[in-house]
Write an enzyme that holds these catalytic residues in place. Sequence first.
Site, PDB file in Angstrom:
ATOM      1  N   PRO A  83       0.839  -1.343  -0.002  1.00  0.00           N
ATOM      2  CG  PRO A  83      -0.576  -1.481   1.834  1.00  0.00           C
ATOM      3  CD  PRO A  83       0.776  -2.177   1.119  1.00  0.00           C
ATOM      4  CG  MET A  84       1.692   5.440  -2.190  1.00  0.00           C
ATOM      5  SD  MET A  84       3.489   5.589  -1.637  1.00  0.00           S
ATOM      6  CE  MET A  84       3.181   7.220  -0.617  1.00  0.00           C
TER       7      MET A  84
END
Lengths: 78, 78, 78, 78, 78, 78
Positions: free
Chosen positions: C2-3
């Site tokens: 995830p970012m």
Amino acid sequence: MPMVTIQVTREGTTPDRDAPTNEEKAELIKGVSELLLKVLNKPLDSTFVIIEEVPLENWGWGGLPVPELRRRLAAGQS
Amino acid sequence: MPMVTIQVTREGTTPDRDAPTNEEKAELIKGVSELLLKVLNKPLDSTFVIIEEVPLENWGWGGLPVPELRRRLAAGQS
Amino acid sequence: MPMVTIQVTREGTTPDRDAPTNEEKAELIKGVSELLLKVLNKPLDSTFVIIEEVPLENWGWGGLPVPELRRRLAAGQS
Amino acid sequence: MPMVTIQVTREGTTPDRDAPTNEEKAELIKGVSELLLKVLNKPLDSTFVIIEEVPLENWGWGGLPVPELRRRLAAGQS
Amino acid sequence: MPMVTIQVTREGTTPDRDAPTNEEKAELIKGVSELLLKVLNKPLDSTFVIIEEVPLENWGWGGLPVPELRRRLAAGQS
Amino acid sequence: MPMVTIQVTREGTTPDRDAPTNEEKAELIKGVSELLLKVLNKPLDSTFVIIEEVPLENWGWGGLPVPELRRRLAAGQS
């Protein structure tokens, strides 16, 4: 720790395609990750790359959606 | 007034799913909004959250698209 | 993988501060990373978090920059 | 050289539509490009605009996904 | 029409610097623009590149701000 | 619920300024919020606008940082 976001229009590089191929996307991911390694010494495993494909009608340039911009350029209208 | 963008790969948390479920997305929205309320006193109604689901081939790490990265890791290739 | 990008106005949670503290930022990073671990089984070492602090005049809501919006709200003008 | 990103929920402005129309998107592109020309003298051909359409369940406000937020508002629950 | 956003931590590649140099940024801009020309035939004059420098405390990985993550790694704590 | 991000180079519209003025930023916020109200019926109080000012050396076009691009254009080099 670089994070690179590449936004491109959803179209192919040849008439028979309507989007970048997985090979082209892999080449972009490899190329930009290696660029950051070379220029800023960022290890490959610390670099995230996200490719966003944008529908042509959702990208504007010159105040026009890309399809209309290209139609006018093709018709010689600047 | 926080704006939180959560980018995740479009895949499920169980083999039978190919994307996050609406319940999982609701849990992320609730969790991150409450975190900002707790840490920075940001009222819930002033916080926007956007979840972007990115196709696996469009996410790169270690210079490789995620599917290829996982294939190599599974094959014991670093 | 995830970012998470958290954009907040550059202001403190107490009158004597003009920006979030490093402790608050650490708490946000910890909280959102653990949320993704809990909800989507994302390992902590696969989650990037970026916090962007936006000057108040650069954030608009209700058609107004935040300082002007708050001035009007304080003056009872909706 | 401005770059404008407009993120909106993927829904129509009338009940029979489920997304913004190409005409509406063209109007947004034209409007925002001309705004930057007028306010900051940015030539139209130096302005990029990207419109991102976000599924309703992927947008959170008030700690809730938009569909649930609207359901509660409609039911008179704040 | 590609739009490339490169987010990196605000630090130098040598101890005497605290941010990427203008030469390094020029090299990144050149490299990524030429990559898009080579892989997707995108003309250089249709590619925007934005480099965002993020303070170390504003970047999280592994649930920790980067300075704390590096401190622990240096102290042999995973 | 629109979220509009306007990225511009950090420069003034007149030689004596090195960044957009607060008045110009307010005009952008007002203009883009009213555009979304007019085109997509988005209430002003549901629209966030963020303005990001990017240093000239951090913005690339045509494979060059903007200062170098402008130097070459001024010298008649395409």
